[in-house]
Design an enzyme around this catalytic site. Structure first.
Site, mmCIF file in Angstrom:
data_model
loop_
_atom_site.group_PDB
_atom_site.id
_atom_site.type_symbol
_atom_site.label_atom_id
_atom_site.label_comp_id
_atom_site.label_asym_id
_atom_site.label_seq_id
_atom_site.Cartn_x
_atom_site.Cartn_y
_atom_site.Cartn_z
ATOM 1 C CG ASN A 1 -1.706 1.222 1.428
ATOM 2 O OD1 ASN A 1 -1.807 2.048 0.517
ATOM 3 N ND2 ASN A 1 -2.295 1.385 2.607
ATOM 4 C CD1 TRP A 2 3.169 1.044 -3.195
ATOM 5 C CD2 TRP A 2 3.475 2.520 -4.846
ATOM 6 N NE1 TRP A 2 3.866 0.408 -4.206
ATOM 7 C CE2 TRP A 2 4.057 1.292 -5.228
ATOM 8 C CE3 TRP A 2 3.529 3.593 -5.734
ATOM 9 C CZ2 TRP A 2 4.707 1.117 -6.453
ATOM 10 C CZ3 TRP A 2 4.167 3.429 -6.959
ATOM 11 C CH2 TRP A 2 4.756 2.194 -7.312
ATOM 12 C CE LYS A 3 0.105 3.322 4.854
ATOM 13 N NZ LYS A 3 0.044 3.473 6.298
ATOM 14 C CG HIS B 1 -5.855 1.620 5.111
ATOM 15 N ND1 HIS B 1 -5.426 2.575 6.011
ATOM 16 C CD2 HIS B 1 -4.811 0.771 4.938
ATOM 17 C CE1 HIS B 1 -4.174 2.308 6.359
ATOM 18 N NE2 HIS B 1 -3.781 1.225 5.723
ATOM 19 C CD GLU C 1 -3.024 5.310 6.833
ATOM 20 O OE1 GLU C 1 -2.989 5.410 5.593
ATOM 21 O OE2 GLU C 1 -2.103 4.788 7.501
ATOM 22 C CD GLU D 1 -3.564 -2.910 7.223
ATOM 23 O OE1 GLU D 1 -2.430 -3.088 6.766
ATOM 24 O OE2 GLU D 1 -4.236 -1.895 6.982
ATOM 25 N N GLY E 1 2.272 2.001 10.765
ATOM 26 C CA GLY E 1 3.172 3.145 10.630
ATOM 27 C C GLY E 1 3.834 3.561 11.930
ATOM 28 C CB SER F 1 5.181 -1.988 11.890
ATOM 29 O OG SER F 1 4.691 -0.681 12.143
ATOM 30 N N GLY G 1 2.853 -1.280 4.356
ATOM 31 C CA GLY G 1 2.851 0.152 4.082
ATOM 32 C C GLY G 1 4.272 0.651 3.866
ATOM 33 N N GLY G 2 4.852 1.222 4.921
ATOM 34 C CA GLY G 2 6.176 1.842 4.823
ATOM 35 C C GLY G 2 7.230 1.009 4.098
#
Ligand code: PEP
Length: 251
Positions: free
Chosen positions: A9-11, A96, A98, A168, A174, A214, A235-236
């Site tokens: 997930n590049w966000k 998600h 977010e 998640e 994150g 993470s 993610g990251g």
């Protein structure tokens, strides 16, 4: 035996040139090794069309990070399922944390999006997970149950086959804090049990449940070796080709 699915997930990261650069490194890195898991990248909307062209004839599949449930019309700033299909998406991340926390998405809205995605032949990666406060209050399973049941309302057993659930825990996204393999496995097993009750054992046994929060090259193998963890939503660590490829290798 369920397949493993690793999704990135590049966000809201990577403009067009940066997307081209990351994809080219991923293609080079993945071409030199045998990949027996499914690999999905979810770039921002502005890079989807170009990404689709670049990953053609590779093992990488394309997903979007969100969509709206209406077909078209006066919904400024939104993108429809058929628009995502038209640029080559196979998957779409829905629900998600977010989107839930920053943009106020509810279980009901997420359910509408899941239904529309399925009708449009897009496979949802449906995210659920508790906040730190909810975990500390001992209501993790209640929250996950409400999210899973609400998101899957009126979804048939045949439709369920097209859905991936991503567990998640919000406190692990994150933050660098990862759920321990035992903490993650406990909730994954709970989701599978829940789906057995909502549908049947065979549907639950076939369901892919990814862990997200993470995930890094150094914790991926242990998380992915748990019996009910069938992949990762990253993610990251998916923003650097090397670390995303290491996670894929761990799977
Ligand atoms: C995510 O956003 O889905 C996620 C899991 O992020 P991170 O890996 O950075 O925690």
């Amino acid at each position: 035996m369920r397949r493993k699915v690793i999704a990135g997930n590049w966000k809201m990261n990577n403009n067009l040139a940066e997307s081209q650069n990351l994809i080219s490194k991923l293609i080079t890195g993945l071409s030199s090794q045998k990949t027996n898991c499914e690999v999905i990248i979810c770039p921002p909307f502005t890079s989807l069309s170009e990404s689709s062209t670049l990953i053609k004839d590779t093992v990488i599949k394309l997903g979007a990070q969100n969509m709206y449930f209406e077909e078209n019309g006066a919904f400024t700033g939104e993108v429809s399922a058929s628009m995502l299909k038209s640029v080559g998406c196979e998957y779409v991340i829905l629900g998600h944390s977010e989107r839930r926390a920053i943009f106020g998405e509810t279980d009901e809205l997420i359910n509408k999006k899941i239904k529309k995605a399925l009708l449009s032949n897009l496979k949802p990666i449906f995210c659920v997970g508790e906040t730190l406060e909810e975990r500390e209050s001992g209501i993790t399973k209640d929250v996950v149950k409400r999210q899973v049941t609400g998101g899957l309302k009126d979804i048939t057993v045949d439709e369920l086959e097209k859905i991936i659930i991503a567990y998640e825990p919000v406190w692990a996204i994150g933050t660098g804090k990862t759920a321990t393999p035992a903490q993650a496995e406990e909730v994954h097993a709970f989701i599978r049990e829940l789906v057995t009750g909502l549908y049947n054992k065979s549907a639950a046994d076939n369901l892919i449940i990814q862990y997200g929060g993470s995930v890094k090259p150094d914790n991926a193998a242990e998380l992915l070796s748990q019996p009910d963890i069938d992949g990762a939503l990253v993610g990251g660590a998916c923003l650097k080709a090397d670390s995303f490829i290491s996670i894929i290798k761990a799977a």
